[in-house]
Design an enzyme around this catalytic site. Structure first.
Site, PDB file in Angstrom:
ATOM      1  N   LYS A 157     -15.388  -3.683  -7.439  1.00 53.35           N
ATOM      2  CA  LYS A 157     -16.328  -2.568  -7.515  1.00 53.35           C
ATOM      3  C   LYS A 157     -15.759  -1.420  -8.329  1.00 53.35           C
ATOM      4  O   LYS A 157     -16.489  -0.540  -8.774  1.00 53.35           O
ATOM      5  CB  LYS A 157     -16.693  -2.081  -6.111  1.00 53.35           C
ATOM      6  CG  LYS A 157     -15.524  -1.408  -5.395  1.00 53.35           C
ATOM      7  CD  LYS A 157     -15.930  -0.870  -4.034  1.00 53.35           C
ATOM      8  CE  LYS A 157     -14.711  -0.429  -3.258  1.00 53.35           C
ATOM      9  NZ  LYS A 157     -14.570   1.004  -3.139  1.00 53.35           N
TER      10      LYS A 157
ATOM     11  N   LYS B 136      -9.719  -9.848 -10.745  1.00 56.27           N
ATOM     12  CA  LYS B 136     -10.731 -10.085  -9.724  1.00 56.27           C
ATOM     13  C   LYS B 136     -12.005  -9.273  -9.979  1.00 56.27           C
ATOM     14  O   LYS B 136     -11.918  -8.159 -10.479  1.00 56.27           O
ATOM     15  CB  LYS B 136     -10.163  -9.651  -8.358  1.00 56.27           C
ATOM     16  CG  LYS B 136      -9.921 -10.792  -7.387  1.00 56.27           C
ATOM     17  CD  LYS B 136      -9.190 -10.288  -6.165  1.00 56.27           C
ATOM     18  CE  LYS B 136     -10.022 -10.349  -4.920  1.00 56.27           C
ATOM     19  NZ  LYS B 136      -9.208 -10.178  -3.705  1.00 56.27           N
TER      20      LYS B 136
ATOM     21  N   LYS C 190       0.825  -1.217   0.000  1.00 57.61           N
ATOM     22  CA  LYS C 190       0.000   0.000   0.000  1.00 57.61           C
ATOM     23  C   LYS C 190       0.852   1.257   0.000  1.00 57.61           C
ATOM     24  O   LYS C 190       0.478   2.263  -0.596  1.00 57.61           O
ATOM     25  CB  LYS C 190      -0.958   0.013   1.199  1.00 57.61           C
ATOM     26  CG  LYS C 190      -2.124  -0.936   1.048  1.00 57.61           C
ATOM     27  CD  LYS C 190      -3.281  -0.554   1.965  1.00 57.61           C
ATOM     28  CE  LYS C 190      -4.472  -1.483   1.745  1.00 57.61           C
ATOM     29  NZ  LYS C 190      -5.533  -1.282   2.740  1.00 57.61           N
TER      30      LYS C 190
END
Ligand code: TRP
Length: 339
Positions: free
Chosen positions: A204, A201, A115
């Site tokens: 959203k 994957k 991250k």
């Protein structure tokens, strides 16, 4: 058995969320009922502020996620369902454990490295200490089992290291304070892929809405999306090995298998040799049948803010009562006077 797990509140929930964590939580709730165990499930809203975020979205996503969890079968009367922000004991426990966690341990966390990327200096301190809050989340309840995805296994190992070191440093040998939690990685935690690209994957944030089945999709939309899903021209193979190198076919068969509660080989025993013209309508109907009741309940609950807030308030009350004894012992072990 005390099962504890958290999920970050995100919006725009889809089939991947349902077949990932949520469905597994429901299964564990049912197991716990049969074996006298207890489940605590929470929205990790405190974790969500470790990254840049929009406050109004966080609040909306937290409520939306509660609606989804309940619609999918988490029963707030049987499981303790709450959000971290209403149980300040998590934050207190994190601070106490900050004294035990080591910089070197946190520096090795792959989620932190991923991250933060090349910009570690620019990250929030919360992103770095995120795994300590996660350790506090489970240790404060003396969790025995923590269901998580593969990507969270390292954080769970860190929680065990913190618990072990705290027990060694501050507790008599015959009276350790913290239970070492076992990660529980569900075997059939199927990775649900995009309907447009079997190698990425379901997400959203994919710009194409056709790539995913949303929790808000009605029956017609679901059928449409499955019919338009990307495939290859070959008929379905007779066994699992035949899906090798066919990511789109593997994804659709995988979705069928988890939704029907059978193995992939089972599905192929039924549909092997058939083309997608036959398989897709069957998959679409199965999805509609299983998702329709969830969809109805979700849309209803999502509008009922009072009911959602009441669920969280009651859950938090139960969680606080369960958290306080261990928190008090932790203060005590550290020599912090609570008069
Ligand atoms: N970090 C977890 C995730 O992103 C969510 C989480 C927070 C969690 N606290 C937890 C999971 C405690 C299990 C136990 O998926």
């Amino acid at each position: 058995m005390r099962i504890v797990s958290g999920i970050q509140p995100t919006g725009n929930l889809h089939l991947g969320n349902y077949l990932g964590a949520i469905r597994n939580w429901v299964a564990m709730q049912e197991d716990a009922a049969a074996t006298g165990g207890q489940c605590l499930y929470f929205l990790a809203d405190l974790h969500a502020i470790s990254m840049p975020h929009v406050p109004a979205d966080l609040a909306a996503n937290t409520r939306e996620m509660v609606a989804a969890l309940v619609a999918c079968g988490i029963d707030p009367d049987r499981s303790v369902l709450f959000n971290q922000a209403q149980v300040p004991q998590h934050s207190e426990m994190q601070w106490l454990l900050n004294g035990t966690a080591r910089m070197g341990w946190l520096n090795r966390m792959t989620q932190w490295k991923d991250k933060a990327g090349k910009n570690r200096e620019g990250q929030s301190v919360a992103l770095f200490t995120y795994p300590v809050l996660q350790a506090a989340d489970v240790l404060i309840y003396q969790a025995t089992h923590v269901p998580v995805g593969e990507d969270q296994k390292q954080h769970l190992e860190l929680a065990r290291d913190i618990a072990q070191k705290f027990n060694n440093d501050f507790c008599p040998e015959d009276a350790p304070l913290f239970t070492l939690p076992d990660p529980f990685i569900p075997p059939e935690a199927a990775r649900i892929m995009s309907l447009r690209d079997g190698s990425s994957k379901m997400s959203k944030s994919d710009p194409s809405d056709m790539s995913r089945i949303n929790m808000t999709d009605d029956a017609d939309t679901i059928m449409q999306k499955i019919k338009k899903a990307k495939t290859d021209p070959e008929p379905l193979p007779g066994d699992k090995a035949g899906l090798e190198g066919r990511p789109e076919a593997a994804n659709l068969v995988g979705i069928y298998a988890v939704m029907a509660g059978v193995s992939v080989d089972n599905v192929l025993a039924q549909f092997g040799g058939e083309g997608f013209g036959k398989f897709k309508p069957a998959l679409g109907e199965l999805l509609v049948e299983k998702l329709a009741p969830i969809n109805t309940r979700f849309l209803e609950l999502r509008e009922d803010r009072e009911a959602l807030d009441a669920i969280l308030r009651k859950g938090a009350e139960k969680a606080r009562a369960l958290a306080i004894p261990t928190l008090e012992k932790t203060y005590d072990a550290l020599g912090l006077v609570r008069g």
